[in-house]
Design an enzyme around this catalytic site. Structure first.
Site, PDB file in Angstrom:
ATOM      1  N   HIS A 153       0.808  -1.222   0.000  1.00 22.12           N
ATOM      2  CA  HIS A 153       0.000   0.000   0.000  1.00 22.12           C
ATOM      3  C   HIS A 153       0.849   1.283   0.000  1.00 22.12           C
ATOM      4  CE1 HIS A 153      -3.045   2.943   1.006  1.00 22.12           C
ATOM      5  NE2 HIS A 153      -2.498   3.144   2.198  1.00 22.12           N
ATOM      6  N   HIS A 196       3.403   7.060   5.417  1.00 20.68           N
ATOM      7  CA  HIS A 196       2.180   7.735   5.861  1.00 20.68           C
ATOM      8  C   HIS A 196       1.345   6.950   6.874  1.00 20.68           C
ATOM      9  CE1 HIS A 196      -0.012   5.381   2.773  1.00 20.68           C
ATOM     10  NE2 HIS A 196      -1.057   5.617   3.522  1.00 20.68           N
ATOM     11  N   GLU A 220       0.497   5.951  12.612  1.00 20.89           N
ATOM     12  CA  GLU A 220      -0.837   5.525  13.010  1.00 20.89           C
ATOM     13  C   GLU A 220      -0.890   4.051  13.395  1.00 20.89           C
ATOM     14  OE1 GLU A 220      -5.327   5.616  11.147  1.00 20.89           O
ATOM     15  OE2 GLU A 220      -3.672   6.498  10.042  1.00 20.89           O
ATOM     16  N   ASP A 221      -0.204   3.241  12.654  1.00 20.83           N
ATOM     17  CA  ASP A 221      -0.422   1.801  12.792  1.00 20.83           C
ATOM     18  C   ASP A 221       0.729   1.022  13.422  1.00 20.83           C
ATOM     19  OD1 ASP A 221      -2.842   2.142  11.591  1.00 20.83           O
ATOM     20  OD2 ASP A 221      -2.129   1.681   9.577  1.00 20.83           O
ATOM     21  N   ASP A 263      -3.348   8.180  -1.241  1.00 21.20           N
ATOM     22  CA  ASP A 263      -3.775   7.142  -0.310  1.00 21.20           C
ATOM     23  C   ASP A 263      -5.171   6.652  -0.688  1.00 21.20           C
ATOM     24  OD1 ASP A 263      -3.775   5.586   2.079  1.00 21.20           O
ATOM     25  OD2 ASP A 263      -4.819   7.194   3.157  1.00 21.20           O
ATOM     26  N   ASP A 309     -19.900  14.515 -27.308  1.00 23.21           N
ATOM     27  CA  ASP A 309     -18.592  14.868 -26.758  1.00 23.21           C
ATOM     28  C   ASP A 309     -18.036  13.757 -25.876  1.00 23.21           C
ATOM     29  OD1 ASP A 309     -20.471  15.446 -24.932  1.00 23.21           O
ATOM     30  OD2 ASP A 309     -19.911  17.547 -24.643  1.00 23.21           O
TER      31      ASP A 309
HETATM   32 MN    MN Z   1      -2.935   4.586   3.884  1.00 23.07          MN
END
Ligand code: MN
Length: 684
Positions: free
Chosen positions: A62, A86, A90-91, A161, A281
């Site tokens: 990811h 990123h 958090e994890d 993300d 279009d």
């Molecule tokens: Mn993420």
């Protein structure tokens, strides 16, 4: 084992692809920057070692994808590093401090800001309350705005993300798919659009649309496919004709044919009530040329080849869209007798149309994305976009103030973020007031502070600010601080500045003793009044919420400290009365014209009439004058009725200058202590 090998192979390949893309976008990238990227990749691999995506794949897939998207968008190395990291704060067990030590402040801040957006969501999301869902989404949007102003790259990381999460959304549970896809359609795709990042916008839209309406998406896909052969041979002919003419004119051009993306076809069908075959279009041609001049030359060629449809020509080169989008658009009658949309733009414009203002910024300034000029242009554009977002967010947030306040408390316990009129973000300690804000911007602004507009409502200087407030300071022409301000300010800086001001003032202009020449026996005495404004024109010093002229009622002459109320008069603004004023209308129909008001800083003086009843005697008058001047109160006017008989009752009236009701009480106290005074009171 075989599966593991396959996955490691996939990961290694993805990483190689990332490095190749970065090298292609930034041929002159330094070894040390490449080393940092590798280090970030290694840390992310280690940190997410035991984690898996819902797809069962190792988690590192990811962040690698996110970083790759960022590289494709020409983002700079710190953003790519933050993309790799990123989800680490958090994890995993690695915290912000760790990232700061290893990768520096810039990367740590980016990662922290991205994390902040996700954390708020997790903590506050209530799955069973659909009302809260949209609020949460809108609040996310606001948070993004707040974060953006410090750094737009936070949003771009978040978009990357979302893009990868949308690509793997089918592994989620159905009710989650719906929520995530809606959020992408409602918020993230429009944000990408407003940033001019049309490529990621259409990708997000198509993925969300397919997740939300799989049936419709499938149908449209089929229909596009059916008309594709026909479409392709048609476009081939058109391209051939164009290339020929361009060659004759010696213009280097690249011609791309395109079919509109899924979601835009869908919305077109919804809006126009037409079938796919009727939407012309759906097909289009894009001509990319080296120079701006070439754009207009090519436009001329196109219009001589095919007849333009009236009203369909748009010059976004001369008049770019607010997000910086530039291109020429025209629709012509194609050889098959049907309309054909043609876009003409330079390579730079095309890059910008795909990757948005981020690309524009990087394209123009290269690696020097922090150059002052680049940064200024950048902020300029962002201000516009932010204001749009804020209005949008405000509409959605109208009735959820309390909910939002809770969110904000969770977000940042010690700090608040407020906006200047130019939508710059100012960070203040929690509990900070309007005055703190003024001093934070500039000492001079603080010292000249008179009142403020918070979210377009007039408020007192002591008003405590909340995150998201828009604050505008109203100033005096000259500095007019009051010592009472020291009670209003929360920040040390503001307190120091106020103290410094008074210290300096004492040094330069020592306090004058007010010695008034008071003749012994005079019935009326007029003391020269220091030049002050007509009190009736004293500018607003009260809170109220309406930006209109304010005057003080003659009937009750309120002074600061009095309990007061505002009364909205027809055509004259607001009149300030004492709440116990006998002249206040008591009629029920008048009630709604009352407006709560509060006293502001003590920088003005107010005339107050004092009535004294006393047993007359020799020298009484002089004693009264002294009793007043001893409190350092200015006398504007004095009158006395001299009794005909000795020992009779005398009534005297003094008009004095009062700053605060406490001062008035002091004067009254002082007067009542004078021998033979029966009563000293405020004249009503
Ligand atoms: Mn993420």
């Amino acid at each position: 084992m075989l599966l593991d090998n396959l996955q490691s192979f996939k990961i290694v390949n993805l990483y190689k692809q990332l490095i190749n893309t970065i090298k292609k976008k930034y041929p002159d990238i330094s070894e040390s920057e490449l080393n940092q990227i590798q280090k970030a990749y290694e840390l992310a691999s280690l940190a997410h070692k035991d984690q898996k995506r819902l797809s069962g794949e190792p988690y590192i897939i990811h962040p690698l994808h996110v970083a790759l998207y960022l590289a494709e968008m020409s983002m700079d190395p710190p953003t790519i590093i933050a993309g790799l990291l990123h989800d680490v704060i958090e994890d995993t067990i690695y915290n912000e401090e760790f990232i700061r030590n290893e990768f520096g402040d810039e990367v740590a801040k980016l990662v922290k800001a991205v994390t902040k957006i996700s954390l708020v969501k997790k903590d506050t999301y209530k799955e069973n309350l659909s009302e809260l869902k949209s609020q949460e989404a809108a609040e996310n949007l606001r948070l993004m705005l707040l974060a953006t102003f410090e750094d737009i790259r936070v949003i771009i990381i978040k978009l990357a993300d979302k893009l990868h999460n949308m690509q793997t959304i089918h592994y989620q549970k159905p009710h989650k798919i719906e929520r995530i896809a809606k959020e992408v359609l409602d918020i993230y795709a429009p944000i990408a659009g407003r940033l001019g990042m049309y490529k990621i916008k259409s990708e997000l839209e198509d993925l969300a649309f397919e997740a939300l309406c799989p049936e419709e998406a499938k149908k449209i896909k089929e229909e596009i496919k059916q008309s594709k052969t026909e479409l392709e041979s048609f476009l081939k002919k058109v391209k051939k004709a164009l290339y020929k003419r361009l060659e004759e004119m010696n213009i280097q051009a690249q011609i791309d044919s395109r079919v509109k993306h899924l979601y835009s076809v869908y919305t077109k069908i919804q809006k126009s009530n037409k079938t796919i075959k009727q939407i012309y279009d759906l097909r289009g041609i894009r001509i990319i040329v080296p120079e701006v001049n070439d754009c207009y030359a090519v436009l001329g060629i196109v219009h001589t080849l095919w007849k333009p449809l009236p009203g369909r020509f748009k010059d976004y080169i001369a008049l770019p869209k607010p997000n910086g989008y530039q291109s020429l658009h025209t629709t012509v009658m194609a050889p098959d007798g049907k309309p054909l949309e043609i876009q003409i733009r330079t390579k730079e414009m095309n890059e910008r149309a795909e990757n948005g203002i981020a690309a524009h910024w990087l394209y123009k300034h290269g690696m020097d994305y922090k150059s002052v000029k680049g940064r200024l242009e950048w902020l300029q554009t962002l201000k516009q976009i932010t204001q749009e977002f804020q209005n949008y967010a405000k509409n959605r947030l109208e009735n959820s103030t309390e909910f939002l306040n809770t969110l904000k408390d969770e977000l940042q316990p010690d700090e608040i973020y407020v906006f200047t009129p130019n939508a710059d973000i100012i960070t203040l300690p929690r509990g900070a007031t309007v005055l703190d804000f003024a001093f934070k911007i500039h000492t001079d602004l603080g010292l000249r502070c008179k009142s403020a507009l918070v979210n377009d409502r007039i408020v007192p200087l002591s008003t405590e600010l909340k995150s998201g407030d828009k604050v505008e300071i109203i100033t005096h022409p000259e500095p007019k601080p009051s010592p009472i301000w020291l009670k209003y300010v929360k920040s040390t800086r503001a307190r120091q500045k106020i103290r410094a001001y008074f210290r300096k003032k004492e040094e330069t202009e020592p306090v004058k003793e007010t010695k008034e020449e008071t003749p012994n026996k005079k019935i009326e005495l007029k003391i020269k009044r220091k030049p002050t404004k007509n009190p009736k024109e004293v500018p607003i010093e009260v809170s109220g919420g309406i930006d209109v002229p304010v005057r003080y009622a003659g009937c009750c002459s309120p002074v600061p400290g009095d309990k007061i109320i505002g009364y909205i008069t027809r055509g004259r603004g607001i009149t300030i009365h004492r709440v116990d004023c006998s002249q206040l209308p008591k009629n029920q129909s008048e009630i709604e014209r009352f407006i709560p008001v509060k006293w502001e800083g003590l920088t003005e003086v107010y005339p107050v009439a004092i009535e004294i009843t006393a047993k007359d005697r020799q020298g009484l008058y002089l004693d009264l004058v002294q009793a007043i001047t001893v409190t350092k109160t200015n006398i504007l006017k004095a009158e006395a009725d001299i009794p005909k008989d000795k020992n009779d009752i005398m009534k005297a009236t003094f008009l004095v200058e009062i700053e605060h009701v406490d001062q008035l009480n002091e004067v009254l106290q002082s007067l009542s202590l004078v021998k033979d005074v029966i009563e000293a009171k405020r004249k009503s």
